[in-house]
Design an enzyme around this catalytic site. Structure first.
Site, PDB file in Angstrom:
ATOM      1  N   HIS A 257       0.873  -1.190   0.115  1.00  0.00           N
ATOM      2  CA  HIS A 257       0.094   0.030   0.065  1.00  0.00           C
ATOM      3  C   HIS A 257       0.910   1.302   0.024  1.00  0.00           C
ATOM      4  O   HIS A 257       0.151   2.339   0.525  1.00  0.00           O
ATOM      5  CB  HIS A 257      -1.050   0.107   1.267  1.00  0.00           C
TER       6      HIS A 257
ATOM      7  N   ASP B  16      -1.355   2.577   8.070  1.00  0.00           N
ATOM      8  CA  ASP B  16      -2.090   1.776   6.984  1.00  0.00           C
ATOM      9  C   ASP B  16      -2.895   0.747   7.817  1.00  0.00           C
ATOM     10  O   ASP B  16      -2.271   0.222   8.834  1.00  0.00           O
ATOM     11  CB  ASP B  16      -1.340   1.043   6.099  1.00  0.00           C
TER      12      ASP B  16
END
Length: 454
Positions: free
Chosen positions: A13, A104
């Site tokens: 990510h 995240d």
């Protein structure tokens, strides 16, 4: 001491996190930011502004019994780096005042580190608002559904969401005895206790989900933290259209030769691989549809190299379709393709970044989910947001050629397809306004900045 925001992201990510940091930097160039990651800086990422630094954590020994399950692995790697993360945060704190740590989804283990250091912690959710509704509501299912939720075979009633069948929810959210389930549940509970959630979305796209989140309906057990719809991916995508790179992929030259709004683009992300049988079905479906196509192909049997098209595609397919189609076996420049005037539709794996990019360029979609939360995204795309048509799989997971042909024709010829195209165009305009002066995403960004600087 200068104020700083620290981001923490895993390798999978890093791109959305970089987009978010750049979005903040554009509108708040005076504040410094550090991106901490368990991976090296991605070579595909653009050069960072001077106010943003990228700090990969030192490697740590991997235990021999580390899970090979991809979801468990993504959660476990940050956990193994907790000591290194603490050292990095303490080092940053020597010269800067950390106003916020933005972690995240998969870096949930960092929550205990930041809490022990009294650093306000926000989650970055690289999923849509409807997906966040389901996730925040999951601890309620954990309490109210008896036994192993894996046995649950029914539609779920989730605030802010359309009817969602359990078969369309990631399996890790239902198997209570797995490590992945424990990670998901712990992350959802920590999200509920966090200082806020930064969401890759914009108001108009999922307004009902936003209302459910704003009104606290997704956490019956207590207050829901603020959710900021900041859509950094939309901003980055729109800016990219204005600053196209000089070096162009060969497929763009081919697109230049095609009529406007005539090409179906098929691309399934870097993990989107198929069996030879499925590749044959796709090829037959495309050929029968008669539509022009650009197909980025990967074969599950090709290893790390490029697939041999003479082997994985039906005999004579490339010759028969040479005037209307192009198959590429290298990385596909998705943003450039989606922004091209020749493209009229996008067959996608329903990854959320891909959905946002397609919406930002006004490209209607056909949803073909492959893994993770993508089946759930397809439901939202088709039933709630109405920017896509669904591809239906057989019981064995195979999508037949007849189904692909049917959906391609439906998207390009039918009344329903035209309605989807109009809806996507409406959302394209809403996306532009969201990141323009006075837009909802900029207002949300200012609220986030106010919450950490007051």
């Amino acid at each position: 001491m200068e104020d700083t925001i620290v981001f923490y992201t895993p390798s999978d990510h890093s791109q959305p996190t970089i987009a978010l940091a750049k979005f903040i930097s554009k509108h708040h160039p005076s504040i410094s930011m550090t991106i901490i990651s368990t991976a090296a800086f991605p070579s595909s990422a653009a050069v960072l502004p001077k106010t943003i630094s990228y700090h990969p954590l030192p490697a740590v020994p991997m235990p021999p019994n580390l899970s090979s399950n991809p979801v468990e692995f993504l959660f476990e790697i940050p956990r193994l780096h907790n000591t290194k993360l603490r050292e990095a945060l303490e080092r940053i704190s020597e010269t800067s005042k950390i106003k916020a740590l933005v972690i995240d989804f998969f870096c949930n283990s960092a929550f205990e580190v930041s809490r022990s250091l009294n650093i306000p912690t926000f989650f970055e959710a690289s999923l849509g608002a409807s997906g966040l509704c389901e996730f925040l509501y999951h601890p309620t299912f954990h309490k109210t559904v008896p036994g192993d939720i894996a046995d649950f075979n029914d539609f779920l009633e989730i605030p802010g969401c359309p009817p969602l069948h359990s078969a369309d929810v990631p399996k890790g959210l239902f198997r209570r005895k797995t490590i992945a389930y424990k990670h998901f549940l712990d992350t959802a509970n920590n999200m509920r206790m966090s200082s806020g959630i930064l969401l890759h979305a914009f108001d108009a796209l999922e307004y009902r989900a936003k209302e459910a989140l704003s009104n606290g309906l997704c956490n019956p057990d207590g207050p829901t933290p603020p959710v900021y719809f900041v859509s950094p991916t939309v901003a980055e995508t729109l800016a990219y259209r204005e600053n196209t790179a000089a070096l162009r992929h060969e497929c763009l030259t081919w697109l230049d030769l095609q009529p406007d709004k005539s090409v179906i683009f098929l691309c399934f992300g870097r993990r989107g691989t198929f069996s030879m049988q499925q590749l044959h079905e796709i090829a037959v479906g495309l050929e029968r549809s008669g539509r022009r196509f650009l197909w980025a192909i990967r074969s599950s049997g090709a290893g790390n190299g490029e697939p041999d098209l003479s082997v994985v595609l039906p005999e004579g397919f490339l010759e028969r379709t040479k005037d209307i189609g192009l198959v590429i076996t290298t990385w596909a420049p998705q943003k450039e393709v989606l922004s091209h005037v020749a493209v009229c539709g996008f067959v996608t794996h329903c990854g959320w970044n891909s959905v946002l990019e397609a919406v930002s360029f006004g490209v209607p979609m056909i949803g073909w989910p492959l893994y993770a939360e993508q089946r759930m995204n397809r439901v939202f795309m088709v039933e709630e947001i109405k920017v896509a048509l669904p591809l239906e799989e057989e019981a064995d997971g195979l999508v037949r050629a007849t189904e692909l042909e049917k959906r391609v024709r439906e998207l390009t010829e039918s009344v329903r397809g035209k309605a989807v195209s109009r809806r996507v165009e409406e959302m394209r305009l809403s996306a532009e306004k969201a990141v323009s002066k006075g837009g909802t995403s900029l207002i949300a960004l200012e609220k986030f900045m106010d919450s950490i600087t007051l």
